[in-house]
Write a protein that holds these residues in place. Structure first.
Motif, mmCIF file in Angstrom:
data_model
loop_
_atom_site.group_PDB
_atom_site.id
_atom_site.type_symbol
_atom_site.label_atom_id
_atom_site.label_comp_id
_atom_site.label_asym_id
_atom_site.label_seq_id
_atom_site.Cartn_x
_atom_site.Cartn_y
_atom_site.Cartn_z
ATOM 1 N N TRP A 2 0.894 -1.180 0.000
ATOM 2 C CA TRP A 2 0.000 0.000 0.000
ATOM 3 C C TRP A 2 0.919 1.214 0.000
ATOM 4 C CZ3 TRP A 2 -4.734 -1.830 -0.646
ATOM 5 C CH2 TRP A 2 -5.153 -2.999 0.006
ATOM 6 N N TYR A 60 -3.172 3.187 -6.598
ATOM 7 C CA TYR A 60 -4.343 2.684 -5.866
ATOM 8 C C TYR A 60 -5.624 3.306 -6.411
ATOM 9 C CZ TYR A 60 -7.799 1.789 -2.286
ATOM 10 O OH TYR A 60 -8.960 1.402 -1.653
ATOM 11 N N SER A 87 -13.955 2.661 -4.804
ATOM 12 C CA SER A 87 -14.237 2.832 -3.373
ATOM 13 C C SER A 87 -14.930 4.171 -3.124
ATOM 14 C CB SER A 87 -12.976 2.655 -2.520
ATOM 15 O OG SER A 87 -12.101 3.720 -2.653
ATOM 16 N N CYS A 145 -8.022 4.923 6.323
ATOM 17 C CA CYS A 145 -8.616 5.888 5.368
ATOM 18 C C CYS A 145 -7.940 5.877 4.017
ATOM 19 C CB CYS A 145 -8.584 7.291 5.958
ATOM 20 S SG CYS A 145 -6.902 7.932 6.192
ATOM 21 N N ASP A 147 -4.094 5.739 8.927
ATOM 22 C CA ASP A 147 -3.714 4.663 8.016
ATOM 23 C C ASP A 147 -2.222 4.397 8.262
ATOM 24 O OD1 ASP A 147 -5.095 3.458 5.236
ATOM 25 O OD2 ASP A 147 -2.902 3.360 5.262
ATOM 26 N N SER A 158 -0.105 3.714 6.007
ATOM 27 C CA SER A 158 0.684 4.064 4.818
ATOM 28 C C SER A 158 0.892 5.577 4.708
ATOM 29 C CB SER A 158 -0.042 3.565 3.560
ATOM 30 O OG SER A 158 0.521 4.162 2.414
ATOM 31 N N ALA A 171 -1.035 5.490 11.586
ATOM 32 C CA ALA A 171 -1.343 4.675 12.776
ATOM 33 C C ALA A 171 -2.028 3.390 12.358
ATOM 34 C CB ALA A 171 -2.241 5.446 13.752
ATOM 35 N N ASP A 172 -1.977 2.441 13.275
ATOM 36 C CA ASP A 172 -2.601 1.147 13.096
ATOM 37 C C ASP A 172 -4.054 1.220 13.581
ATOM 38 O OD1 ASP A 172 -1.542 -1.967 13.088
ATOM 39 O OD2 ASP A 172 -3.280 -1.609 14.352
ATOM 40 N N GLY A 173 -4.944 0.557 12.872
ATOM 41 C CA GLY A 173 -6.371 0.616 13.219
ATOM 42 C C GLY A 173 -6.728 -0.082 14.502
ATOM 43 N N GLY A 175 -13.647 2.000 5.719
ATOM 44 C CA GLY A 175 -14.051 1.518 4.395
ATOM 45 C C GLY A 175 -13.039 0.547 3.816
ATOM 46 N N LEU A 176 -13.441 -0.683 3.603
ATOM 47 C CA LEU A 176 -12.647 -1.681 2.864
ATOM 48 C C LEU A 176 -11.315 -1.974 3.546
ATOM 49 C CD1 LEU A 176 -13.230 -0.131 -0.706
ATOM 50 C CD2 LEU A 176 -14.651 -1.812 0.494
ATOM 51 N N ALA A 177 -11.261 -1.819 4.861
ATOM 52 C CA ALA A 177 -9.969 -1.921 5.545
ATOM 53 C C ALA A 177 -9.956 -2.889 6.722
ATOM 54 C CB ALA A 177 -9.544 -0.524 6.024
ATOM 55 N N PHE A 237 -7.954 -6.060 6.608
ATOM 56 C CA PHE A 237 -6.485 -5.984 6.523
ATOM 57 C C PHE A 237 -5.845 -5.789 7.899
ATOM 58 C CE2 PHE A 237 -7.865 -4.846 2.217
ATOM 59 C CZ PHE A 237 -7.182 -5.832 1.527
#
Ligand SMILES: C[S@@+](CC[C@H](N)C(=O)[O-])C[C@H]1O[C@@H](n2cnc3c(N)ncnc32)[C@H](O)[C@@H]1O
Length: 260
Positions: free
Chosen positions: A4, A10, A18, A42, A64, A66, A86-88, A104-106, A109
């Motif tokens: 990512w 992307y 998305s 995000c 996020d 990345s 940061a990590d979710g 969203g869509l994360a 992962f």
């Protein structure tokens, strides 16, 4: 594992779709004006942009892992969002900091989705909302489903990489179960479906060569001959004679819960 680290790549592969899902999702969430929002995972900012334009927030924050994706998000949002690498599962915010926490869509992962939702709940204030969506990799996310079906037919060793296999959390029951296990109330699951129309086969195929996310990471690691064989098979499956456009659709599962 997937990369990512290229915001523009992307956007061509996934961000253009998305954004469409985010638009329907925020519309259905139907939030009041003036709320404090956090978007976890995000990425390049598709959902944050929709929140900004459609939900009249009092503030928007995003996290996020990345930095490259966050740089794209910062450009896109013109400094409106408070963005953090940061990590979710370990959010850099105090308890009760937000009215609405979305993702969203994360979620799939994140290594421990249950721990992630626990931390999302922690940072959401009383009366707040936590809501997320993930692709229906097993069925309704057709452009990825077609990809993995073709890849596995040519290379059975690819099966464990198929996101439908990798991410059992991407089913309504699993999503609802995680939200309920974390003490969220009135948990509901639903779906969002958007058209994904490719102008021609190249418009479908070329983003798989850009290396962002699981399927493009797999494609990039193939030998030239294996990549050619996959391209050929997908062309056979997806192209309709006499028609260059490829019309598919993409479904995401959504889950929403409330804090008392
Ligand atoms: C498919 S993208 C979705 C991005 C964006 N939310 C969207 O809707 O376009 C998955 C995102 O999850 C992020 N991600 C991966 N691992 C994560 C983690 N442990 N915590 C938070 N986000 C993570 C990736 O960096 C990437 O931005």
């Amino acid at each position: 594992m997937e990369r990512w680290d290229g915001g523009d790549a992307y956007e061509l592969f996934m961000g253009r779709w998305s954004h469409e899902v985010a638009t329907v999702f925020v519309g259905e969430l139907a939030p009041s004006d003036g709320l404090k929002w956090l978007d976890v995972g995000c990425g390049t900012g598709a959902l944050l942009e929709v929140i900004t334009t459609r939900a009249n927030p009092s503030s928007i924050s995003g996290v996020d892992p990345s930095p490259e994706f966050l740089a794209t998000a910062a450009d896109r949002l013109g400094g409106l969002a408070d963005l953090h690498v940061a990590d979710g599962e370990h959010l850099p915010f105090d308890d009760n900091s937000f009215d609405v926490v979305v993702s969203g869509l994360a979620l799939n992962f994140m290594p421990d989705p249950e721990a992630a939702v626990k931390d999302w709940r922690r940072v959401t204030g009383p009366g707040g909302v936590v809501s997320a969506y993930v692709w229906d990799y097993a069925d309704g996310m057709q452009f990825l489903r077609s990809f993995w079906d073709a890849a596995i037919a040519l290379d059975p060793a690819a099966e464990p990489l198929d996101e439908a296999r990798r991410f059992p959390v991407c089913q309504p029951d699993a999503l609802g179960g995680i939200f309920e296990a974390n003490g969220l109330a009135n948990v509901t699951t639903s779906s969002v479906e958007v058209p994904t129309v490719f102008s021609d086969f190249d418009d479908y195929w070329s983003p798989f060569l850009l290396g962002q996310g699981p399927a493009p990471s797999y494609t990039s690691a193939l030998s030239e001959s294996a990549r050619d064989a996959l391209q050929h098979r997908l062309r056979e499956v997806l192209e309709d004679e006499g028609q260059s456009q490829i019309s598919l659709s993409a479904r995401a599962w959504t889950v929403t819960g409330h804090l008392r």
